[in-house]
Design a protein around this motif. Structure first.
Motif, PDB file in Angstrom:
ATOM      1  N   VAL A  17     -26.721 -35.824  10.333  1.00 20.60           N
ATOM      2  CA  VAL A  17     -25.774 -35.167   9.438  1.00 20.60           C
ATOM      3  C   VAL A  17     -26.524 -34.548   8.269  1.00 20.60           C
ATOM      4  O   VAL A  17     -27.417 -35.169   7.697  1.00 20.60           O
ATOM      5  N   ASN A  18     -26.144 -33.325   7.888  1.00 21.43           N
ATOM      6  CA  ASN A  18     -26.726 -32.678   6.710  1.00 21.43           C
ATOM      7  C   ASN A  18     -25.936 -33.125   5.470  1.00 21.43           C
ATOM      8  O   ASN A  18     -24.972 -32.475   5.071  1.00 21.43           O
ATOM      9  N   TRP A  19     -26.358 -34.238   4.874  1.00 20.29           N
ATOM     10  CA  TRP A  19     -25.606 -34.825   3.768  1.00 20.29           C
ATOM     11  C   TRP A  19     -25.574 -33.932   2.546  1.00 20.29           C
ATOM     12  O   TRP A  19     -24.592 -33.919   1.796  1.00 20.29           O
ATOM     13  N   GLU A  20     -26.665 -33.213   2.296  1.00 19.28           N
ATOM     14  CA  GLU A  20     -26.684 -32.320   1.133  1.00 19.28           C
ATOM     15  C   GLU A  20     -25.603 -31.242   1.269  1.00 19.28           C
ATOM     16  O   GLU A  20     -24.946 -30.876   0.303  1.00 19.28           O
ATOM     17  N   LYS A  21     -25.433 -30.730   2.481  1.00 23.60           N
ATOM     18  CA  LYS A  21     -24.400 -29.712   2.706  1.00 23.60           C
ATOM     19  C   LYS A  21     -23.015 -30.294   2.438  1.00 23.60           C
ATOM     20  O   LYS A  21     -22.190 -29.678   1.754  1.00 23.60           O
ATOM     21  N   TRP A  22     -22.766 -31.512   2.964  1.00 22.08           N
ATOM     22  CA  TRP A  22     -21.442 -32.118   2.769  1.00 22.08           C
ATOM     23  C   TRP A  22     -21.220 -32.482   1.306  1.00 22.08           C
ATOM     24  O   TRP A  22     -20.100 -32.420   0.805  1.00 22.08           O
ATOM     25  N   GLY A  23     -22.299 -32.844   0.593  1.00 21.63           N
ATOM     26  CA  GLY A  23     -22.188 -33.088  -0.845  1.00 21.63           C
ATOM     27  C   GLY A  23     -21.777 -31.819  -1.572  1.00 21.63           C
ATOM     28  O   GLY A  23     -20.902 -31.835  -2.441  1.00 21.63           O
ATOM     29  N   TRP A  24     -22.390 -30.720  -1.188  1.00 18.29           N
ATOM     30  CA  TRP A  24     -22.087 -29.408  -1.779  1.00 18.29           C
ATOM     31  C   TRP A  24     -20.617 -29.061  -1.539  1.00 18.29           C
ATOM     32  O   TRP A  24     -19.899 -28.638  -2.448  1.00 18.29           O
ATOM     33  N   ILE A  25     -20.153 -29.256  -0.294  1.00 20.27           N
ATOM     34  CA  ILE A  25     -18.757 -28.965   0.043  1.00 20.27           C
ATOM     35  C   ILE A  25     -17.829 -29.906  -0.717  1.00 20.27           C
ATOM     36  O   ILE A  25     -16.795 -29.482  -1.249  1.00 20.27           O
ATOM     37  N   GLY A  84     -18.321 -37.289  -9.999  1.00 23.71           N
ATOM     38  CA  GLY A  84     -19.221 -37.502 -11.133  1.00 23.71           C
ATOM     39  C   GLY A  84     -20.534 -38.130 -10.710  1.00 23.71           C
ATOM     40  O   GLY A  84     -21.613 -37.746 -11.177  1.00 23.71           O
ATOM     41  N   ALA A  85     -20.463 -39.113  -9.806  1.00 21.31           N
ATOM     42  CA  ALA A  85     -21.677 -39.794  -9.354  1.00 21.31           C
ATOM     43  C   ALA A  85     -22.584 -38.820  -8.600  1.00 21.31           C
ATOM     44  O   ALA A  85     -23.808 -38.843  -8.758  1.00 21.31           O
ATOM     45  N   ASN A  86     -21.986 -37.942  -7.791  1.00 24.41           N
ATOM     46  CA  ASN A  86     -22.813 -36.972  -7.057  1.00 24.41           C
ATOM     47  C   ASN A  86     -23.463 -35.968  -8.012  1.00 24.41           C
ATOM     48  O   ASN A  86     -24.604 -35.554  -7.803  1.00 24.41           O
ATOM     49  N   GLY A  87     -22.732 -35.620  -9.083  1.00 29.32           N
ATOM     50  CA  GLY A  87     -23.322 -34.749 -10.097  1.00 29.32           C
ATOM     51  C   GLY A  87     -24.480 -35.432 -10.802  1.00 29.32           C
ATOM     52  O   GLY A  87     -25.533 -34.826 -11.044  1.00 29.32           O
ATOM     53  N   MET A  88     -24.309 -36.720 -11.116  1.00 32.17           N
ATOM     54  CA  MET A  88     -25.388 -37.480 -11.771  1.00 32.17           C
ATOM     55  C   MET A  88     -26.588 -37.615 -10.840  1.00 32.17           C
ATOM     56  O   MET A  88     -27.739 -37.593 -11.281  1.00 32.17           O
ATOM     57  N   ARG A  89     -26.326 -37.752  -9.544  1.00 28.52           N
ATOM     58  CA  ARG A  89     -27.409 -37.833  -8.556  1.00 28.52           C
ATOM     59  C   ARG A  89     -28.241 -36.544  -8.584  1.00 28.52           C
ATOM     60  O   ARG A  89     -29.480 -36.579  -8.584  1.00 28.52           O
ATOM     61  N   THR A  90     -27.555 -35.419  -8.668  1.00 28.60           N
ATOM     62  CA  THR A  90     -28.251 -34.132  -8.762  1.00 28.60           C
ATOM     63  C   THR A  90     -29.148 -34.094  -9.989  1.00 28.60           C
ATOM     64  O   THR A  90     -30.293 -33.646  -9.929  1.00 28.60           O
ATOM     65  N   ILE A  91     -28.610 -34.575 -11.119  1.00 28.67           N
ATOM     66  CA  ILE A  91     -29.356 -34.535 -12.373  1.00 28.67           C
ATOM     67  C   ILE A  91     -30.550 -35.492 -12.326  1.00 28.67           C
ATOM     68  O   ILE A  91     -31.648 -35.155 -12.784  1.00 28.67           O
TER      69      ILE A  91
ATOM     70  N   ARG B  48     -23.567 -28.801 -16.987  1.00 27.43           N
ATOM     71  CA  ARG B  48     -24.295 -30.078 -16.946  1.00 27.43           C
ATOM     72  C   ARG B  48     -23.903 -30.975 -18.107  1.00 27.43           C
ATOM     73  O   ARG B  48     -23.599 -32.150 -17.922  1.00 27.43           O
ATOM     74  N   ILE B  49     -23.934 -30.414 -19.330  1.00 33.59           N
ATOM     75  CA  ILE B  49     -23.656 -31.228 -20.516  1.00 33.59           C
ATOM     76  C   ILE B  49     -22.234 -31.785 -20.468  1.00 33.59           C
ATOM     77  O   ILE B  49     -22.006 -32.974 -20.692  1.00 33.59           O
ATOM     78  N   THR B  50     -21.250 -30.912 -20.159  1.00 33.35           N
ATOM     79  CA  THR B  50     -19.861 -31.392 -20.100  1.00 33.35           C
ATOM     80  C   THR B  50     -19.704 -32.385 -18.953  1.00 33.35           C
ATOM     81  O   THR B  50     -19.009 -33.395 -19.094  1.00 33.35           O
ATOM     82  N   GLY B  51     -20.368 -32.144 -17.817  1.00 33.37           N
ATOM     83  CA  GLY B  51     -20.261 -33.041 -16.663  1.00 33.37           C
ATOM     84  C   GLY B  51     -20.757 -34.441 -16.980  1.00 33.37           C
ATOM     85  O   GLY B  51     -20.081 -35.436 -16.704  1.00 33.37           O
ATOM     86  N   VAL B  52     -21.939 -34.526 -17.609  1.00 32.18           N
ATOM     87  CA  VAL B  52     -22.491 -35.841 -17.969  1.00 32.18           C
ATOM     88  C   VAL B  52     -21.581 -36.544 -18.976  1.00 32.18           C
ATOM     89  O   VAL B  52     -21.305 -37.738 -18.856  1.00 32.18           O
ATOM     90  N   SER B  53     -21.086 -35.799 -19.970  1.00 28.32           N
ATOM     91  CA  SER B  53     -20.195 -36.396 -20.979  1.00 28.32           C
ATOM     92  C   SER B  53     -18.942 -36.962 -20.322  1.00 28.32           C
ATOM     93  O   SER B  53     -18.526 -38.086 -20.616  1.00 28.32           O
ATOM     94  N   ILE B  54     -18.332 -36.178 -19.441  1.00 27.76           N
ATOM     95  CA  ILE B  54     -17.102 -36.618 -18.779  1.00 27.76           C
ATOM     96  C   ILE B  54     -17.389 -37.839 -17.902  1.00 27.76           C
ATOM     97  O   ILE B  54     -16.596 -38.776 -17.838  1.00 27.76           O
TER      98      ILE B  54
END
Lengths: 147, 150
Positions: A17-25, A84-91, B48-54
């Motif tokens: 499975v292409n997990w990065e693609k499914w994360g993007w979707i 939110g967790a997936n966004g934090m993973r990206t960061i 990014r900034i708003t996302g992390v804050s939220i």
């Protein structure tokens, strides 16, 4: 000496499975739903009636007496926290460049996300709107009919 | 030693810059094609900034809501902290961050999926701010009346 070079313009075959693609979707699909869920949540809790001043135990109990808000808040919990967790993973992947640090942060993120999802789901589905021994004035009005 | 190399750098710089201009005349108009420094970059930075804050608010918000399972008294005591004037102003910031993240997220989806989305990404960035302003004008006065009006 023979050197074999792969044919150009042929992408390496990926397996599984292409997990990065499914994360993007997922970010886009959940994002659209979250716009509706969060603005609805904010409107009902902050704009209707007395707004933020109306929020207390009885307010929450009143909302969760309606299956509509149970489903709404459960969707909100899962879609928002995973988004939110997936966004934090990206960061983390962008900025934590040492492999050890990246590993620690990623596992901490996964751990806290799973704990909060389980905690949140338990709170919603084992919620007691009329806990025994609590003062009646802190409880929703319908508790008087039961006790 | 550092002074010497800095001096050498300063001496060399005008020549280097001149050479760059001569070799790459289109370099003078490069700003139009760069992602960095324009609306696209600020959209990314603020997302990014708003996302992390939220995200961090969400962690706290799940924990404070979990107190309804403990006792009405515990929940009411903690939620009372959200009803102070300082937190009331914080909620304006929170709604502002959520509003931008939501609208800019829809802009990102349009850039990705709408056939002419990329062409209009800059216009849509400013449209995000227009809609954000409308949202905040609708939200802020009523919320602050609830917070400060009692």
């Amino acid at each position: 000496m023979t050197v074999s070079i792969e044919t150009p313009r042929t992408l390496p075959q990926r397996r599984g499975v292409n997990w990065e693609k499914w994360g993007w979707i997922y970010m886009r699909a959940s994002g659209v739903v979250l716009v509706v869920l969060i603005f609805g949540h904010l409107f009902v809790n902050l704009m209707v009636g007395e707004g933020v001043h109306a929020i207390d135990f009885a307010f929450v109990a009143g909302k969760w007496a309606d299956p509509f808000w149970v489903v709404w808040d459960t969707l909100l919990l899962f879609l928002a926290l995973i988004h939110g967790a997936n966004g934090m993973r990206t960061i983390i992947n962008d900025y934590a460049q040492k492999p050890g640090l990246r590993k620690v942060l990623s596992w901490a993120l996964l751990g806290s996300t799973v704990v909060l999802l389980v905690l949140g789901a338990l709170v919603i589905f084992t919620f007691d709107p009329c806990p025994a021994g609590s003062p009646a004035d802190l409880l929703p009005s319908f508790c008087g009919d039961i006790n | 030693m550092p002074e010497k190399s800095a001096g050498a750098l300063a001496d060399a710089q005008p020549v280097g810059r001149k050479q760059a201009v001569e070799q790459k005349p289109q370099g003078l108009r490069v700003s139009g094609t760069l992602y960095r420094g324009r609306e696209g970059m600020w959209s990314w930075v603020l997302h990014r900034i708003t996302g992390v804050s939220i995200f961090f608010f969400l962690l706290v918000h799940i924990l404070d809501t979990a107190l309804v399972r403990l006792s009405p008294e515990a929940y009411n005591a903690v939620i009372g902290a959200y009803q102070t004037p300082i937190m009331g102003l914080g909620e304006v910031g929170l709604v502002g961050a959520i509003g931008f993240h939501a609208l800019n997220g829809l802009r990102i989806i349009l850039v990705d999926f709408w056939s002419v989305g990329t062409r209009h990404q800059r216009l849509m960035f400013w449209l995000v701010w227009v809609l954000w302003a409308v949202l905040m004008i609708g939200f802020t006065p009523r919320h602050l009346m609830n917070v400060f009006g009692g």
